[in-house]
Every structure is written in structure tokens, then in C-alpha cells.
Design a protein around this motif. Structure first.
Motif, short mmCIF file in Angstrom:
data_model
loop_
_atom_site.label_atom_id
_atom_site.label_comp_id
_atom_site.label_asym_id
_atom_site.label_seq_id
_atom_site.Cartn_x
_atom_site.Cartn_y
_atom_site.Cartn_z
N THR A 105 -9.22 -1.76 -3.53
CA THR A 105 -9.60 -0.41 -3.08
C THR A 105 -8.63 0.13 -2.03
OG1 THR A 105 -11.94 -0.85 -3.53
CG2 THR A 105 -11.44 0.96 -2.02
N THR A 106 -8.26 -0.73 -1.09
CA THR A 106 -7.35 -0.28 -0.03
C THR A 106 -5.96 0.04 -0.59
OG1 THR A 106 -6.66 -2.55 0.53
CG2 THR A 106 -8.57 -1.65 1.71
N ASP A 127 1.17 3.79 -9.75
CA ASP A 127 -0.08 3.98 -10.52
C ASP A 127 -0.22 2.87 -11.57
OD1 ASP A 127 -0.67 6.22 -9.04
OD2 ASP A 127 0.03 7.65 -10.56
N LYS A 171 -5.75 -0.67 6.30
CA LYS A 171 -6.92 -1.33 5.69
C LYS A 171 -6.49 -2.44 4.73
CE LYS A 171 -10.37 1.13 7.42
NZ LYS A 171 -11.45 0.54 8.25
N ALA A 195 0.83 -1.21 0.00
CA ALA A 195 0.00 0.00 0.00
C ALA A 195 0.86 1.27 0.00
CB ALA A 195 -0.93 0.00 1.21
N LYS A 205 -5.33 0.97 -3.75
CA LYS A 205 -5.48 2.17 -4.57
C LYS A 205 -5.45 3.42 -3.70
CE LYS A 205 -8.56 4.28 -8.02
NZ LYS A 205 -9.85 4.14 -8.76
N ASN A 206 -6.02 3.31 -2.50
CA ASN A 206 -6.05 4.44 -1.57
C ASN A 206 -4.78 4.56 -0.73
OD1 ASN A 206 -8.65 5.06 -2.42
ND2 ASN A 206 -9.63 3.88 -0.80
N HIS A 207 -3.83 3.65 -0.95
CA HIS A 207 -2.57 3.62 -0.20
C HIS A 207 -2.82 3.58 1.32
CE1 HIS A 207 -0.19 4.39 -3.83
NE2 HIS A 207 -1.13 5.25 -4.17
N ASP A 208 -3.85 2.83 1.69
CA ASP A 208 -4.22 2.70 3.10
C ASP A 208 -3.60 1.41 3.65
OD1 ASP A 208 -5.49 2.30 5.58
OD2 ASP A 208 -7.31 3.31 4.91
#
Length: 213
Positions: free
Chosen positions: A180-181, A98, A189, A93, A183-186
Motif C-alpha cells: 500500500t505504501t 505502475d 511510510k 516508493a 502504491k501510494n509512493h509514500d
């Protein structure tokens, strides 16, 4: 490893992992030699390599037998994998590019299409690619090597779990959450999502072990 030994090794390995050769089945060197069209010595070297991967057990005066794992052993492997994949996802993450995010998104779209068409074999192949991108993004080579070793041990279960009613849809949803996690660099999560995914795989195998052998 010579070309012939490599060929024999890959031939036997593929048939262990796809279920053609069954757990606890004895592997007779003379039969394999004839089947693969290589010498018995070549087969012996290939079996030794497979023993190093814990796919085959070789005993003196008894020959080689395909390794069989108890449910407890499978659960232990998956608990270890869950911890390692959590570390990998947390790191991925932070470092994922990209281009890697785009690659994951394209894979997810294709995975969804294959799922709708009940093409589970193709779905499984893309699933492997999906995780490979995450492993590369993590930059943690050592953790990845350990996870891949565990996945090799349990590969015979991987495809069959998708045949359990409802598991394929759950698997896809879990991969969407992982994506999703990332992509959000979380990191937090991402670790949570992938650990939940592996935990669900473990539960599926535990509840359906007798049908997956």
C-alpha cells in the motif's frame, strides 16, 4: 569456475540453505566427492567459494564445517538488514513503476491463496519475488547486494519462521502494508512499513530461536 565446480557448489549450497546439511556439521571432502560424483579437488574449490559467502568455515587440518550463527549474530544481521531495507523501500516508493505495482499486487493475491492452503514453501518463494521487485524498483544496486548477502546467511531461518503459530498471517499483513505504501509512493511510510516487517522477523526469531535451529 568450471561447470563441475559450479555444480558441486550449488549442490552443497542448496543443502546448507534448506537444512539438509546442519549447522556445525563437518563436510568431509571424500564423502562429498562420492556423493556428488566429482573429484575431491572440485569439492575443495566449491567449499572455498562457500567460505567466501560465510556459509562454511574452513580450518587447517580440520576441514570444513557448516557455519553456525549465535542468536546475537542473527540479531545483528537483521538490524543491519532493517536499516538497509528501509533505504531501499524509501527509494523504491519514489521510483516504482505502475507495472511493478501491478506485479506486486498479483504476487500478494497468490501469496494469500497459498497461505490459505498452508502451502508455506510456495508462499516463501513468492515472498522472495515480492522483495526482489522492490529491490529492483529502488535502483540501489549496492544496498540490494548487501541485503541479499545477509538473507543468504539467514535463509535457513526464513521458512521456519512461517511455521510459528500466527507468524504467517502477520507476515502477509505486513506485506500488504508495504504494498500500500509503495502504491501510494509514500517514501516515509514505505520505509517505516518494511523496517517494522524486518523488526517483527527479528522478534520472532529471538523468541523462538531454540526451535528454529
Amino acid at each position: 569456475m568450471s561447470n563441475q565446480t559450479e555444480y558441486a557448489y550449488k549442490y552443497i549450497r542448496e543443502r546448507i540453505l534448506d537444512g539438509t546439511f546442519k549447522p556445525t556439521q563437518k563436510l568431509i571432502e571424500s564423502q562429498l566427492s562420492e556423493l556428488i560424483s566429482v573429484s575431491r579437488n572440485t569439492v575443495k574449490k566449491a567449499l572455498l567459494k562457500l567460505e567466501q559467502e560465510n556459509l562454511v568455515k574452513i580450518e587447517n587440518n580440520k576441514g570444513a564445517t557448516i557455519k553456525s550463527f549465535t542468536l546475537e549474530e542473527v540479531k545483528n544481521y537483521l538490524e543491519i538488514r532493517e536499516a538497509l531495507e528501509g533505504l531501499i523501500a524509501r527509494s523504491a516508493a519514489k521510483h516504482i513503476t505502475d507495472a511493478e505495482v501491478d506485479a506486486l499486487e498479483q504476487l500478494l493475491l497468490r501469496m494469500g491463496d497459498f497461505l490459505k492452503q498452508n502451502q508455506f514453501d510456495e508462499y516463501s518463494k513468492l515472498n522472495k519475488e515480492f522483495h526482489s521487485i522492490i529491490y529492483k524498483a529502488s535502483r540501489n544496486i549496492q544496498a540490494t547486494e548487501m541485503v541479499n548477502m545477509i538473507k543468504t546467511q539467514l535463509m535457513r531461518f526464513q521458512f521456519r519462521t512461517l511455521l510459528i503459530p500466527g507468524r504467517n498471517e502477520s507476515s502477509f499483513n505486513e506485506h500488504q502494508m508495504i504494498f500500500t505504501t509503495l502504491k501510494n509512493h509514500d517514501s516515509e511510510k514505505a520505509e517505516e512499513a518494511i523496517k517494522q516487517h524486518i523488526s517483527n522477523v527479528r522478534t520472532t526469531i529471538e523468541n523462538n530461536y531454540q526451535y528454529l535451529l
